[in-house]
Scaffold this motif. Structure first.
Motif, short mmCIF file in Angstrom:
data_model
loop_
_atom_site.label_atom_id
_atom_site.label_comp_id
_atom_site.label_asym_id
_atom_site.label_seq_id
_atom_site.Cartn_x
_atom_site.Cartn_y
_atom_site.Cartn_z
N ALA A 13 -2.72 -40.98 -45.66
CA ALA A 13 -2.16 -42.11 -46.42
C ALA A 13 -0.67 -41.94 -46.65
O ALA A 13 0.09 -42.90 -46.62
N ARG A 14 -0.24 -40.69 -46.85
CA ARG A 14 1.17 -40.43 -47.11
C ARG A 14 2.02 -40.52 -45.84
O ARG A 14 3.17 -40.92 -45.87
N PHE A 15 1.42 -40.13 -44.68
CA PHE A 15 2.12 -40.14 -43.40
C PHE A 15 1.29 -40.96 -42.40
O PHE A 15 0.50 -40.39 -41.63
N PRO A 16 1.43 -42.27 -42.42
CA PRO A 16 0.56 -43.14 -41.59
C PRO A 16 0.63 -42.83 -40.10
O PRO A 16 -0.36 -43.02 -39.39
N GLY A 17 1.75 -42.35 -39.60
CA GLY A 17 1.86 -42.09 -38.17
C GLY A 17 1.41 -40.71 -37.75
O GLY A 17 1.42 -40.38 -36.56
N ALA A 18 1.00 -39.89 -38.71
CA ALA A 18 0.64 -38.51 -38.40
C ALA A 18 -0.81 -38.40 -37.92
O ALA A 18 -1.67 -39.18 -38.32
N SER A 19 -1.05 -37.42 -37.08
CA SER A 19 -2.41 -37.11 -36.64
C SER A 19 -2.90 -35.89 -37.41
O SER A 19 -2.33 -34.80 -37.29
N VAL A 20 -3.93 -36.08 -38.20
CA VAL A 20 -4.50 -35.00 -39.02
C VAL A 20 -6.01 -35.03 -38.86
O VAL A 20 -6.65 -36.07 -39.07
N LYS A 39 4.81 -32.99 -34.57
CA LYS A 39 5.91 -33.89 -34.91
C LYS A 39 6.09 -34.02 -36.41
O LYS A 39 7.22 -34.11 -36.91
N HIS A 40 4.99 -34.02 -37.15
CA HIS A 40 5.05 -34.18 -38.61
C HIS A 40 4.78 -32.86 -39.34
O HIS A 40 4.56 -32.86 -40.55
N GLY A 41 4.80 -31.75 -38.61
CA GLY A 41 4.38 -30.47 -39.19
C GLY A 41 5.16 -30.07 -40.43
O GLY A 41 4.58 -29.71 -41.45
N ARG A 42 6.48 -30.14 -40.36
CA ARG A 42 7.27 -29.67 -41.49
C ARG A 42 7.19 -30.64 -42.68
O ARG A 42 7.14 -30.21 -43.83
N VAL A 120 -6.14 -23.87 -44.74
CA VAL A 120 -5.70 -23.39 -43.43
C VAL A 120 -5.21 -24.58 -42.61
O VAL A 120 -5.93 -25.58 -42.46
N ILE A 121 -3.99 -24.48 -42.08
CA ILE A 121 -3.45 -25.54 -41.22
C ILE A 121 -3.12 -24.96 -39.86
O ILE A 121 -2.78 -23.79 -39.74
N ARG A 122 -3.22 -25.80 -38.83
CA ARG A 122 -2.98 -25.39 -37.45
C ARG A 122 -2.02 -26.35 -36.79
O ARG A 122 -2.17 -27.57 -36.92
N LEU A 123 -1.05 -25.82 -36.07
CA LEU A 123 -0.14 -26.62 -35.25
C LEU A 123 -0.32 -26.20 -33.80
O LEU A 123 -0.39 -25.00 -33.50
N ARG A 124 -0.38 -27.18 -32.88
CA ARG A 124 -0.72 -26.92 -31.49
C ARG A 124 0.43 -27.31 -30.57
O ARG A 124 1.05 -28.36 -30.74
N THR A 125 0.71 -26.46 -29.57
CA THR A 125 1.73 -26.79 -28.58
C THR A 125 1.16 -27.75 -27.54
O THR A 125 -0.05 -27.95 -27.44
N GLY A 126 2.06 -28.29 -26.71
CA GLY A 126 1.61 -29.20 -25.66
C GLY A 126 0.87 -28.49 -24.55
O GLY A 126 -0.09 -29.03 -23.98
N ASN A 127 1.28 -27.27 -24.22
CA ASN A 127 0.61 -26.47 -23.19
C ASN A 127 1.00 -25.01 -23.38
O ASN A 127 1.50 -24.63 -24.43
N ARG A 128 0.77 -24.20 -22.35
CA ARG A 128 1.08 -22.77 -22.42
C ARG A 128 2.30 -22.40 -21.59
O ARG A 128 2.61 -21.23 -21.45
N ASP A 130 5.61 -24.91 -20.38
CA ASP A 130 6.94 -25.46 -20.63
C ASP A 130 7.01 -26.37 -21.85
O ASP A 130 8.04 -27.00 -22.09
N ASP A 131 5.94 -26.44 -22.61
CA ASP A 131 5.93 -27.26 -23.84
C ASP A 131 5.34 -26.42 -24.97
O ASP A 131 4.23 -26.65 -25.43
N VAL A 132 6.12 -25.43 -25.39
CA VAL A 132 5.60 -24.42 -26.33
C VAL A 132 6.41 -24.41 -27.63
O VAL A 132 6.43 -23.39 -28.33
N LYS A 133 7.03 -25.52 -27.97
CA LYS A 133 7.84 -25.57 -29.18
C LYS A 133 7.04 -26.14 -30.35
O LYS A 133 6.26 -27.07 -30.19
N LEU A 134 7.25 -25.54 -31.53
CA LEU A 134 6.68 -26.03 -32.78
C LEU A 134 7.75 -25.96 -33.85
O LEU A 134 8.67 -25.12 -33.77
N PRO A 135 7.65 -26.78 -34.89
CA PRO A 135 8.62 -26.67 -35.98
C PRO A 135 8.36 -25.41 -36.80
O PRO A 135 7.22 -25.09 -37.13
#
Length: 229
Positions: A13-20, A39-42, A120-128, A130-135
């Motif tokens: 409800a607080r972040f309508p565009g976020a995937s949770v 994208k909305h991790g931080r 407990v929260i989890r953040l996932r990269t795009g792959n293993r 060339d897309d391994v960035k997280l906030p």
């Protein structure tokens, strides 16, 4: 403390565009977690820390997880009528596909102010690869500093916004990430001048053969004398 479902709904409800979503833990501890899109991790981390009902002001642990590519079999069932008028048959058509792997950063959060947790929260990269960035969540919880550096070192997740992201356990010139599931340890280590145990057994395969000893001195002369008829 609120249930995980209630926390998920309030975040949505607080972040309508976020995937949770809730990721279930089938183990005995049943410590389920919230998977949050990077994208909305931080923003969501700040919400969890500052929300009056949660006040998750302390991150006790942050760790990495490596998920390899996975082969999945999809089964499509089709009902085929019998031309002779008998009962219809169910035919299964199986197709294989590969789900690409990814890396995860997992954080255990507590409230020191309200004495509850963990969440407990989890953040996932795009792959293993060339897309391994997280906030980085170090700006939210200072205790993540060394732990995110360890994850970067051992798993290869690049934490954007970390104040001092560099290797923690391995040396700067090291090229790989030892906690990845497909990591292959070298036969020898440049920092270990006297290998031992299993490392010694692997290293011996690369040692040069022993040089032939020259047959000089009294022992060689005695051997020649003994060889005369």
């Amino acid at each position: 403390m609120e249930t995980l479902e209630q926390i998920r709904d309030r975040i949505a409800a607080r972040f309508p565009g976020a995937s949770v979503s809730i990721q279930l833990n089938p183990g005995a501890a049943a410590e389920h977690s919230l998977r949050i899109d990077a994208k909305h991790g931080r923003e969501i981390a700040l919400f969890l820390r500052d929300d009056a009902a949660l006040q998750l002001d302390y991150c006790s642990n942050a760790t990495g997880v490596d998920w390899l590519d996975k082969e999945v079999v999809d089964v499509k069932k089709t009902t085929v009528p019998d031309p002779a008028g008998g009962p219809a048959k169910v035919v299964e058509e199986k197709t294989k596909r590969t789900e690409p792997g990814y890396l995860e950063a997992v954080y255990h959060l507590y409230s020191m102010a309200l004495k509850h947790g963990p969440v407990v929260i989890r953040l996932r990269t795009g792959n293993r690869s060339d897309d391994v960035k997280l906030p980085s969540l170090t700006p939210v919880w200072k205790s993540c500093d060394f732990q995110e550096r360890e994850i970067f070192d051992l798993y290869g997740i690049v934490f954007e916004g970390h104040p001092d992201l560099r290797r923690l356990l391995m040396w700067d010139e090291f090229k790989d990430h030892p906690m990845r599931k497909d990591y292959v340890a070298p036969d020898d280590f440049e920092y270990e001048p006297t290998p031992h145990d299993a490392v010694l057994a692997r290293a011996k395969a690369h040692y040069p053969p022993p040089a032939a000893q020259p047959q000089d001195g009294p022992s060689a002369a005695s051997a020649k004398e003994g060889a005369k008829p």
